[in-house]
Scaffold this active site. Structure first.
Site, PDB file in Angstrom:
ATOM      1  CE  LYS A  57      -3.897  -2.307   2.261  1.00  0.00           C
ATOM      2  NZ  LYS A  57      -4.603  -2.646   3.509  1.00  0.00           N
ATOM      3  CD  GLN A 101      -3.594  -4.231   6.596  1.00  0.00           C
ATOM      4  OE1 GLN A 101      -3.710  -3.173   5.995  1.00  0.00           O
ATOM      5  NE2 GLN A 101      -3.991  -5.373   6.075  1.00  0.00           N
ATOM      6  CG  ASP A 124      -9.564   0.889   5.671  1.00  0.00           C
ATOM      7  OD1 ASP A 124      -9.459   0.345   4.564  1.00  0.00           O
ATOM      8  OD2 ASP A 124      -8.723   0.758   6.579  1.00  0.00           O
TER       9      ASP A 124
END
Ligand code: GUN
Length: 287
Positions: A57, A101, A124
């Site tokens: 990422k 994460q 997210d």
């Protein structure tokens, strides 16, 4: 073109197209002397898969000209310290997207952490405010990356969604639940399946669009799939010999499906490209 190639939903290709657009947008911002959008990724612990994903990422962000930072903390990092780091990032005007994460180590309360991220930097779309906006149909700028990337891939392949029966296997907040909501928003008739679903194969066989996010290698075989269905495989499972396999048994399902995502090279690259698009969307949303 071979019959199989025609059926493949190539996430690598679609993600490269999206990343190329984003690269151009970022170059235009730079040329105009605007600040650079920045994504910060936080990883707690040493889970090997999460290390690979988070590094990827951060690297893709840099490759397209975005500022990015990967912060790695030890597995026993205290929750209070993590919350303090998030508060600092929330207050830092140079940061536009924050990603923690998942999964987090057991001593950390995942909900408390997701709640701590400023909804305006929640790349997210996992903050309750943003999940609520998705539920109400008032879509926030950043939608959960994997389901949103899948919607892009369906669009890219001209898959008609309205009125179709979509079956989503899995009910996580990362994939299953938002996937079902986005398909519903696109006017599909949606069924959620999960580990307690009875007659799973029978239900799946009624799907025009089948999304498998269960985490069981090659669970979905041809007898779960209606001929002509579109099959999306979210699974990333590592086998004993180190290779990656999905939740779908590609070999038996691909002759039955009309379109199918490979693993690797299907959903995974779309998730990352969507994360980049989300960071830029949050940047623009700030105005
Ligand atoms: N772990 C697996 N997928 C994701 C994702 O899309 N976002 C975050 N934060 N963690 C993940």
């Amino acid at each position: 073109m071979s019959a199989l190639l025609q059926k493949l939903m190539d996430g690598k290709k679609a993600s490269e197209k999206l990343l190329a657009q984003l690269r151009n947008e970022l170059a235009a911002l730079q040329a105009a002397g605007k600040p650079r959008p920045q994504l910060v990724v936080l990883l707690v612990g040493e889970d090997p898969a999460s290390q690979v994903y988070t590094r990827r990422k951060a690297k893709v962000a840099r490759d397209i000209g975005m500022a990015s930072e990967l912060l790695i903390f030890p597995a026993d990092y205290p929750q209070a310290d993590l919350l303090a780091r998030i508060a600092e990032l929330n207050a830092d005007g140079a940061v536009h997207g924050i990603l923690v994460q998942l999964p987090l180590p057991g001593h950390i309360d995942e909900k408390a952490v997701l709640n701590a991220v400023d909804p305006a930097k929640d790349v997210d779309g996992f903050h309750p405010v943003n999940l609520g906006r998705m539920l109400s149909g008032d879509l926030p700028p950043a939608l959960p990356c994997t389901p949103s990337g899948i919607m892009t891939l369906l669009e890219e392949h001209g898959v008609a969604i309205a009125g179709k029966h979509a079956v989503v296997i899995g009910r996580s907040t990362i994939v299953g639940k938002p996937m079902g909501l986005l398909l519903l928003q696109a006017n599909a008739t949606v069924t959620f399946c999960h580990s307690r679903t009875q007659n799973l194969a029978e239900v799946c066989r009624t799907a025009d669009i089948l999304v498998a996010a269960i985490g069981i290698p090659r669970k979905i075989t041809a007898d779960y799939v209606k001929p002509g269905a579109v099959v999306i495989d979210v699974g990333i499972n590592r086998t004993d010999d180190g290779s990656l396999v999905g939740d779908v048994d590609f070999e038996s399902v691909s002759p039955v499906a009309s379109l199918i995502t490979p693993v690797p090279g299907g959903v995974g690259p779309m998730t990352i490209a969507t994360l980049m698009a989300n960071t830029l969307a949050l940047y623009h949303a700030r105005g």
